[in-house]
Scaffold this active site. Structure first.
Site, PDB file in Angstrom:
ATOM      1  N   HIS A 240     -12.743 -52.520   1.730  1.00 39.49           N
ATOM      2  CA  HIS A 240     -13.757 -52.421   2.771  1.00 39.49           C
ATOM      3  C   HIS A 240     -13.855 -50.964   3.250  1.00 39.49           C
ATOM      4  O   HIS A 240     -12.872 -50.206   3.132  1.00 39.49           O
ATOM      5  CB  HIS A 240     -13.363 -53.339   3.937  1.00 39.49           C
ATOM      6  CG  HIS A 240     -14.350 -53.403   5.046  1.00 39.49           C
ATOM      7  ND1 HIS A 240     -14.329 -52.519   6.110  1.00 39.49           N
ATOM      8  CD2 HIS A 240     -15.388 -54.242   5.277  1.00 39.49           C
ATOM      9  CE1 HIS A 240     -15.313 -52.806   6.938  1.00 39.49           C
ATOM     10  NE2 HIS A 240     -15.972 -53.841   6.465  1.00 39.49           N
ATOM     11  N   PRO A 241     -14.993 -50.525   3.786  1.00 39.38           N
ATOM     12  CA  PRO A 241     -15.124 -49.127   4.211  1.00 39.38           C
ATOM     13  C   PRO A 241     -14.125 -48.660   5.251  1.00 39.38           C
ATOM     14  O   PRO A 241     -13.913 -47.451   5.397  1.00 39.38           O
ATOM     15  CB  PRO A 241     -16.554 -49.068   4.763  1.00 39.38           C
ATOM     16  CG  PRO A 241     -17.283 -50.121   4.009  1.00 39.38           C
ATOM     17  CD  PRO A 241     -16.286 -51.222   3.823  1.00 39.38           C
ATOM     18  N   ARG A 242     -13.473 -49.570   5.976  1.00 38.69           N
ATOM     19  CA  ARG A 242     -12.460 -49.147   6.939  1.00 38.69           C
ATOM     20  C   ARG A 242     -11.128 -48.843   6.268  1.00 38.69           C
ATOM     21  O   ARG A 242     -10.211 -48.346   6.909  1.00 38.69           O
ATOM     22  CB  ARG A 242     -12.254 -50.221   8.015  1.00 38.69           C
ATOM     23  CG  ARG A 242     -13.339 -50.242   9.065  1.00 38.69           C
ATOM     24  CD  ARG A 242     -12.838 -50.789  10.380  1.00 38.69           C
ATOM     25  NE  ARG A 242     -11.749 -49.981  10.917  1.00 38.69           N
ATOM     26  CZ  ARG A 242     -11.195 -50.183  12.104  1.00 38.69           C
ATOM     27  NH1 ARG A 242     -11.615 -51.165  12.866  1.00 38.69           N
ATOM     28  NH2 ARG A 242     -10.209 -49.424  12.539  1.00 38.69           N
ATOM     29  N   LYS A 243     -11.003 -49.167   4.987  1.00 45.66           N
ATOM     30  CA  LYS A 243      -9.765 -48.911   4.276  1.00 45.66           C
ATOM     31  C   LYS A 243      -9.793 -47.516   3.646  1.00 45.66           C
ATOM     32  O   LYS A 243     -10.838 -46.896   3.515  1.00 45.66           O
ATOM     33  CB  LYS A 243      -9.545 -49.979   3.206  1.00 45.66           C
ATOM     34  CG  LYS A 243      -9.628 -51.407   3.728  1.00 45.66           C
ATOM     35  CD  LYS A 243      -8.686 -51.660   4.898  1.00 45.66           C
ATOM     36  CE  LYS A 243      -8.619 -53.119   5.304  1.00 45.66           C
ATOM     37  NZ  LYS A 243      -9.841 -53.578   6.010  1.00 45.66           N
ATOM     38  N   LEU A 244      -8.619 -47.013   3.225  1.00 43.49           N
ATOM     39  CA  LEU A 244      -8.558 -45.675   2.651  1.00 43.49           C
ATOM     40  C   LEU A 244      -9.369 -45.581   1.366  1.00 43.49           C
ATOM     41  O   LEU A 244     -10.043 -44.589   1.120  1.00 43.49           O
ATOM     42  CB  LEU A 244      -7.102 -45.276   2.357  1.00 43.49           C
ATOM     43  CG  LEU A 244      -6.304 -44.666   3.507  1.00 43.49           C
ATOM     44  CD1 LEU A 244      -5.970 -45.713   4.562  1.00 43.49           C
ATOM     45  CD2 LEU A 244      -5.032 -44.016   2.995  1.00 43.49           C
TER      46      LEU A 244
END
Length: 381
Positions: free
Chosen positions: A180-184
């Site tokens: 997901h975009p919140r992950k690195l």
């Protein structure tokens, strides 16, 4: 003041755009050769024998539970202190979530909290690397293995974190990952399942593609496609080659992303160390964090409570977030709150906030964040 500071931002550039353009030009944009390459390279990077790309970490968790044999009537120990998907996946297979408390310092399950939550019907434990802090997998397995309870690692936040000198997930029977975009490491949406068991990987590959006996890629490669069979009910949990192309570029960036986030985290830790009432997340003794989420606990010695500090940051045009959710406080799961409660979970949920950490965060912007923390705490900025 130079504009809003967001709590996070993915690090994407022209390399990802070029990789996408190549896939579009190839004419094969669905699950195909890029997905297979991404699986191979991700497995090697995470020291896992087998990897299966999926549409999300939630679908990877769902498949992990299925291939591990978890079903109706089984109990699965989970932390309430996690995004609700960890608990929802248990419901998807008809099993019963049983909430365990977490360690107040790391936010993760421990051998003791898991042992306290085990029941005669426990068949699995989902151990989360919360916010990128590596869970003590050996401790959790010490509680689970003697009873034949499978441990599924939820490493949604864990890419780039280490446990006892290896990537998180390397010691688990099966692990789920998020992009997901919140992950690195992001593919927009997407996930991965890694496992040491070939038969689990083979079944997961079939199940993600409607349980077809012949993959879409193999059928496309044949002039006369073989007839397929559907031996069980499957799902549409596939990743596309478009996503995988981005993932391959992101995977190559991962060491640099982790190094930058640890640099930002170290600066926060040094700046907050002398502010009474604030405690920052830190590496546990058994590993290193990628600091996917950098959280601060606001204690009684700090002049503001957590929500007041969030408002002070917002007034400075800084976007922070409340800490990790507590699933047992949400309507679908309130009735599952243990009689003894979940005191560490509730303390962390009520008292923590997540500060901005992302690759492009400038030193000047980070100093703005630090200045608010210090001034709100009565310290000189």
């Amino acid at each position: 003041m130079s504009g809003r500071i967001n709590v996070m931002a993915p690090w994407l550039g022209h390399e990802e755009a070029d990789a996408l353009a190549e896939v579009v030009a190839s004419g094969w944009v669905a699950q195909g050769p890029r997905v297979a390459q991404f699986e191979h390279e991700f497995a090697a990077a995470m020291q896992a024998p087998f990897a299966v790309a999926t549409s999300s970490c939630t679908t990877a968790l769902h498949l992990a539970l299925i291939v591990a044999g978890i079903g109706v009537g089984d109990d699965v120990v989970v932390p309430s202190f996690s995004f609700i998907a960890t608990t929802n996946a248990v419901r998807y297979v008809g099993a019963n979530p049983v909430f365990a408390d977490v360690d107040a310092m790391t936010g993760n399950l421990t051998s003791e909290t898991v042992s306290a939550a085990l029941t005669p019907a426990t068949r699995a434990v989902i151990a989360v690397d919360q916010g990128g802090v590596p869970v003590d997998l050996d401790g959790v397995r010490a509680a689970a293995d003697p009873r034949g309870v499978v441990v599924i690692e939820d490493a949604a936040c864990g890419a780039g974190s280490t446990y006892r000198g290896r990537p998180v997930g390397a010691g688990a029977e099966i692990t789920a990952w998020s992009f997901h975009p919140r992950k690195l490491l992001t593919t927009g949406e997407g996930g991965m399942l890694t496992t040491r068991r070939e038969e689990w990987a083979d079944r997961a590959r079939r199940l993600r593609e409607h349980a077809m006996s012949v993959s879409a890629a193999d059928r496309h490669a044949s002039v006369l496609a073989p007839a397929e069979r559907y031996a069980e009910v499957g799902f549409n949990y596939r990743m596309t080659d478009l996503q995988a192309a981005v993932g391959l570029v992101q995977l190559a960036r991962l060491p640099e992303i982790v190094a930058r986030r640890r640099e930002i985290a170290a600066r926060y830790q040094a700046a907050v160390a002398d502010i009474p009432g604030l405690r920052t997340v830190a590496d546990p003794a058994h590993g290193s964090s990628n600091f996917q989420s950098f959280w601060v606990e606001v204690g009684e010695d700090y002049p503001l409570d957590r929500d007041e500090l969030l408002r002070a940051l917002a007034r400075a045009d800084i976007s922070a977030r409340r800490g990790i959710m507590a699933a047992h406080r949400q309507p679908p799961y309130r009735a599952l709150t243990p009689e003894a409660g979940l005191p560490a979970t509730e303390r962390l949920h009520d008292g923590t906030l997540i500060l901005p950490v992302y690759h492009q965060l400038t030193d000047e912007d980070q100093q703005r964040v630090i200045a608010v923390l210090r001034s709100a705490g009565g310290e000189r900025a």
